[in-house]
Scaffold this motif. Structure first.
Motif, mmCIF file in Angstrom:
data_model
loop_
_atom_site.group_PDB
_atom_site.id
_atom_site.type_symbol
_atom_site.label_atom_id
_atom_site.label_comp_id
_atom_site.label_asym_id
_atom_site.label_seq_id
_atom_site.Cartn_x
_atom_site.Cartn_y
_atom_site.Cartn_z
ATOM 1 N N VAL A 1 0.858 -1.179 0.000
ATOM 2 C CA VAL A 1 0.000 0.000 0.000
ATOM 3 C C VAL A 1 0.896 1.231 0.000
ATOM 4 N N VAL B 1 -2.716 5.706 2.853
ATOM 5 C CA VAL B 1 -4.105 5.505 3.257
ATOM 6 C C VAL B 1 -4.639 6.865 3.721
ATOM 7 N N GLY C 1 -5.826 1.753 0.460
ATOM 8 C CA GLY C 1 -5.233 1.022 1.575
ATOM 9 C C GLY C 1 -6.248 0.387 2.509
ATOM 10 N N VAL C 2 -7.514 0.765 2.385
ATOM 11 C CA VAL C 2 -8.529 0.251 3.310
ATOM 12 C C VAL C 2 -9.129 -1.039 2.767
ATOM 13 N N GLU C 3 -9.748 -0.961 1.577
ATOM 14 C CA GLU C 3 -10.429 -2.147 1.037
ATOM 15 C C GLU C 3 -9.624 -2.854 -0.048
ATOM 16 N N LYS C 4 -8.558 -2.212 -0.519
ATOM 17 C CA LYS C 4 -7.764 -2.759 -1.632
ATOM 18 C C LYS C 4 -8.637 -3.102 -2.838
ATOM 19 N N VAL D 1 -0.423 1.609 7.634
ATOM 20 C CA VAL D 1 -1.444 0.606 7.373
ATOM 21 C C VAL D 1 -0.739 -0.659 6.893
ATOM 22 N N ARG D 2 -1.328 -1.820 7.144
ATOM 23 C CA ARG D 2 -0.686 -3.073 6.693
ATOM 24 C C ARG D 2 -0.503 -3.012 5.176
ATOM 25 N N GLY D 3 0.661 -3.465 4.725
ATOM 26 C CA GLY D 3 1.033 -3.291 3.321
ATOM 27 C C GLY D 3 1.933 -2.086 3.137
ATOM 28 N N GLY D 4 2.019 -1.250 4.199
ATOM 29 C CA GLY D 4 2.893 -0.076 4.168
ATOM 30 C C GLY D 4 4.187 -0.344 4.917
ATOM 31 N N VAL E 1 -7.184 0.872 8.796
ATOM 32 C CA VAL E 1 -8.296 0.345 8.003
ATOM 33 C C VAL E 1 -9.629 0.683 8.663
#
Lengths: 353, 353
Positions: free
Chosen positions: A183, A186, A222-225, B186-189, B223
């Motif tokens: 990501v 976000v 970044g939230v729901e992709k 955020v996860r993925g970051g 998220v």
């Protein structure tokens, strides 16, 4: 604030127009200005391009409190020098400052600084189709301190360098990888400003996409992709049936100046141009139905970058037979036409140096 | 790789133990080592503390490709110098490298570099309760290039400086503001590594919390903005009834070494210590029921930082009457006891210099 000028005594050799690459060669001079709490922004000067001397504890090395902008100066056939919407860059620079707790700069002063530096290095602006002088203003924290808080001191620096046409053979569609894991940003984070930090976050996905044979990644939210944000370092547009869509500015998307200009042009031309949320699913469904006509990225570097192929979770689709579509081409021709003074500046986008 | 040593000819005046502040004063020497694709990591040297000379296009200034670590050297009563779990820091340094496309460093070599630098500046390690020598290893991109991609060259630098007790009067509860808008990661970051970029993202929330009278912010997940992640620059623990909870490492939380040590100590002592998802709602409900006994942050700087007050959307709760709880105190006493060599090193956490 006056800007002093110290000219170099040892001008560098300029690269030939056919040797221009992006971001490796810099002009003879740079602008620099310092900030301290007691003096505010002060000591504005244009000096020979030179190394900076920084303490190893300088906060920007540790906490990335730095922001930047990118714009270009274009030489016209009749020898004028054009900037494209530089006030928009300066407004965004200040938006970036506010988000990162950096003191803002006076807009008129910053514009004067850019113009004066470009003027001093006027001979560095290449002549030739698609070439330009890339201008990189940036501000970074300079206080020697390793506690986490905003710095008390900063430097505002502008460097420039001649760059070639982004695509040597004219615009050419690229292959884009839809990033499923990483990501970029976000909402609530730094995605909507030009923070150095955002680019650090983009590197690994970019490298992995390159290894798979793709030029750039398409970032999902970044939230729901699910929802589309940007392509690599560009904004992105989709032509679906008779609608043109670009993701609305949701708090994690950079408000690109080329993006804004494309929206304005397309609306001016009477297209059904919408800024709204768009999912990658919708794009693939439109393709399935034969409605996905064009996809293109927009940014200062390439202006318009058509997308010829998308790969999402292993599903590869080809757009417009991998060719540049007519609207992508029209936007490219119009924007570069205005930038190089070949077309009239109907919208007041040009600032002469 | 050997490490050359050039000693300063002009040693600086050391601050008195009562004048120590965090992050402003640096020792006489620094370690530096360069990376290039052809030579790998090379030219490892300890030199007098000095400014770095960098090109204004150096990539780290533009794209924040930089990472760091933080650890401390402690002087024991009998004159030894202790490092606390330094291999964990080096492992995390390399995890940060991998995520930011930076070449990793050899673990044994990095440990040798830290020890050798601390040894050279051994006289800079303050003596006195709670004082220590803070050690800051960091790696940053050094290539002069402003295209977005990983740098080809890097510097690995270590600087150190004497620091005082984090709380002059012993440990003391802090007031924490639950951040409703800004997101750290955020996860993925990049949240699970020690990237400079994460700290840029934290500044504005921190400043706004300070203006409201709070010391630090408590970050919620990016998220759902429900689940607890970290406190400021620390990990966070909650004692609810007979359970001790800290957020599980979800991909956006820094895996703190003090966090890991607390988990290990608490389990060793027989507590019901769980790493799991915990919402701010659950914390407030536990408080409502009278079950929230203690809250504390863990990190290298403060070791244990008890939380005396939380503010979430205007709802203020006081924890343990604003006093340090018994488990927070026991962890603090045990960890600092091991660090300063007052307690036996039962777990093999100490590395002597």
């Amino acid at each position: 604030m006056t800007i002093s000028v110290e000219r170099t005594k040892t001008p560098k050799q300029k690269p030939g127009t056919d040797q221009l690459v992006f971001g490796k060669v810099f002009s003879d001079h740079m602008f620099i200005c310092d900030y301290s709490p007691d003096k505010g922004w002060h000591n504005a000067r244009i000096v020979p391009y030179q190394n900076l001397s920084i303490d190893p504890s300088t906060m920007t090395l540790h906490y990335a409190q730095s922001i930047f902008e990118g714009l270009k100066a274009y030489k016209t056939k009749d020898g004028h020098v054009n900037l494209f919407r530089p006030r928009e860059n300066i407004k965004r620079l200040n938006a970036s400052c506010r988000r990162l707790c950096i003191p803002t700069v006076d807009e008129e002063f910053a514009l004067t600084a850019i113009k004066k530096l470009v003027d001093v290095d006027r001979d560095w602006i290449p002549e030739g189709d698609g070439t330009s002088l890339y201008i990189r203003p940036f501000i970074f924290a300079t206080e020697p301190h390793i506690g986490v808080r905003p710095s008390t001191t900063y430097s505002f620096v502008i460097i420039t360098g001649p760059v070639g046409a982004y695509y040597k053979e004219g615009i050419n569609p690229v292959k884009i990888y839809v990033e499923p894991n990483y990501v970029r940003a976000v909402r609530g984070g730094l995605g909507e400003i030009k923070a150095s930090a955002n680019y650090a976050a983009s590197l690994k996905a970019q490298v992995e996409a390159n290894e798979k044979g793709y030029t750039q990644v398409l970032w999902l939210d970044g939230v729901e992709k699910k929802y589309i944000e940007e392509v690599g370092t560009m904004n992105v547009f989709f032509i679906i049936g008779d609608e043109i869509v670009t993701p609305e500015l949701s708090g994690s998307i950079l408000p690109g100046i080329t993006r804004k200009s494309c929206i304005e042009l397309l609306r001016h031309w009477g297209y059904n141009m919408n800024e709204r949320r768009i999912s990658i699913q919708e794009v693939y469904e439109a393709h399935e139905k034969g409605l996905l006509k064009e996809v293109f990225g927009t940014g200062t570097a390439a202006v318009i970058s058509p997308v010829g192929e998308l790969c999402w979770n292993g599903n590869v689709i080809t757009i417009n037979n991998g060719k540049t579509g007519p609207i992508s081409q029209r936007l490219y021709d119009t924007l570069t036409g205005i930038q190089y003074g070949k077309l009239p500046d109907e919208f007041g986008w040009i600032e002469k140096v």
